[in-house]
Design an enzyme around this catalytic site. Structure first.
Site, mmCIF file in Angstrom:
data_model
loop_
_atom_site.group_PDB
_atom_site.id
_atom_site.type_symbol
_atom_site.label_atom_id
_atom_site.label_comp_id
_atom_site.label_asym_id
_atom_site.label_seq_id
_atom_site.Cartn_x
_atom_site.Cartn_y
_atom_site.Cartn_z
ATOM 1 C CG ASP A 1 -1.804 1.238 1.295
ATOM 2 O OD1 ASP A 1 -2.334 1.618 0.233
ATOM 3 O OD2 ASP A 1 -1.937 1.847 2.373
ATOM 4 C CB SER A 2 0.151 4.744 -0.760
ATOM 5 O OG SER A 2 -1.049 4.792 -0.015
ATOM 6 C CB CYS B 1 -2.597 1.275 -2.784
ATOM 7 S SG CYS B 1 -2.735 3.024 -3.120
ATOM 8 C CD GLU C 1 -2.147 7.809 7.215
ATOM 9 O OE1 GLU C 1 -1.234 7.753 8.041
ATOM 10 O OE2 GLU C 1 -2.343 6.958 6.321
ATOM 11 C CB CYS D 1 -9.955 5.031 -0.111
ATOM 12 S SG CYS D 1 -8.493 5.688 0.705
ATOM 13 C CG HIS E 1 -6.605 5.552 4.906
ATOM 14 N ND1 HIS E 1 -5.843 5.076 3.871
ATOM 15 C CD2 HIS E 1 -5.741 6.107 5.790
ATOM 16 C CE1 HIS E 1 -4.574 5.341 4.110
ATOM 17 N NE2 HIS E 1 -4.477 5.967 5.279
HETATM 18 N N1 DGL Z 1 -3.890 3.899 -0.172
HETATM 19 C C1 DGL Z 1 -4.575 4.975 -0.852
HETATM 20 C C2 DGL Z 1 -5.801 4.417 -1.572
HETATM 21 O O1 DGL Z 1 -6.326 3.375 -1.229
HETATM 22 C C3 DGL Z 1 -4.975 6.083 0.094
HETATM 23 C C4 DGL Z 1 -3.805 6.879 0.620
HETATM 24 C C5 DGL Z 1 -3.031 7.580 -0.473
HETATM 25 O O2 DGL Z 1 -3.542 8.521 -1.110
HETATM 26 O O3 DGL Z 1 -1.906 7.154 -0.709
HETATM 27 O O4 DGL Z 1 -6.258 5.015 -2.505
#
Ligand code: DGL
Length: 262
Positions: A6-7, A69, A149, A181, A183
């Site tokens: 993931d990011s 992600c 976050e 997403c 989160h």
């Molecule tokens: N992991 C990203 C997503 O699911 C969210 C956080 C980011 O923008 O990196 O889109």
């Protein structure tokens, strides 16, 4: 090992779903905390990062890759698949789309995600391909990632922002909402409350975990190669106290975030 990237930290929602549905399977996670967020970056950059992340997971024993992600899944899936042709690659978009189409009776589906995901129109394209008569309404929700976050889950400010973001989708009388997403599953209860109890929420973390379960059942030879010692390694490209705190709040236990540098 199941490789998941993931990011950042949000992809731990996918780790949680995979742990629940495939208990005992070893997992190697990489969260690109040094370069997060991806949601605001260009396609070229997200593709480069996704290739690096996948390579790291393969070097650390992954036999399959889950791109947790949504933003990376939206723009980098084809490139990752074409670079790592021997490895099954799972993105989070199509499992969520399939579930949404199964759930939606009125064929009125809402999508929420980062700006990058919504701008890519990947959900719309995939839904339209499978069912052209579906009406799709999407809304970028850029403030939700930083709020999660920061651990601002039960704050009134977060509830107000969610209400504002969801208002146009509610007005369109959607019956299904895709949480596009990493989160957003953390905010599921508030989202459900604000969009309405009758609206089906599709969690892309759960959806991709189900897809992996089905794939391993259908591919017993690969399943045999997967190590199952209940071990999970969490690697990140930057460690801060806040990342540790967010990780703990998502996965609901103390975990060690191992710092690596590319
Ligand atoms: N992991 C990203 C997503 O699911 C969210 C956080 C980011 O923008 O990196 O889109």
């Amino acid at each position: 090992m199941i490789g998941i990237f993931d990011s950042g930290i949000g992809g731990l929602t996918t780790v949680k779903a995979v742990m629940k549905k495939l208990p005992g399977y070893d997992i190697v996670y990489f969260g690109d905390t040094a370069r997060t967020p991806y949601g605001t970056k260009s396609c070229k950059t997200i593709i480069n990062y996704s290739l690096e992340n996948s390579k790291f997971l393969l070097e650390n024993g992954a036999k399959i890759i889950i791109m947790a992600c949504n933003t990376a899944s939206s723009v980098a899936t084809h490139k990752v698949e074409s670079y790592f042709t021997d490895t099954p690659v799972f993105e989070v978009i199509s499992p969520a789309v399939e579930k949404a189409l199964e759930q939606s009776k009125k064929q009125q589906i809402g999508i929420i995600g980062t700006r990058g995901t919504i701008k890519s129109k990947v959900y719309e394209k995939m839904i339209k391909k499978l069912n052209p008569s579906t009406r799709i309404y999407s809304a970028p929700c850029p403030l939700l990632v930083p709020l999660v976050e920061e651990g601002w889950i039960n704050r009134p400010e977060t509830t107000t922002i969610i209400k504002k973001y969801l208002h146009p989708l509610k007005a369109r009388q959607i019956d299904t909402l895709v949480l596009g997403c990493t989160h957003y599953p953390v905010l599921k209860d508030i989202i459900q409350q604000k969009i309405g109890k009758k609206i089906a929420l599709i969690d892309s973390a759960e959806a991709v975990a189900d897809k992996v379960v089905n794939y391993l059942n259908a591919n017993p030879d690969l399943d045999k190669c997967m190590s199952k010692n209940g071990q999970t390694d969490f690697f990140v490209s930057d460690v801060t106290d806040q990342f540790k705190k967010t990780a703990k709040s998502i996965i609901k236990k103390d975990i060690e975030l191992k710092h690596i540098e590319f």
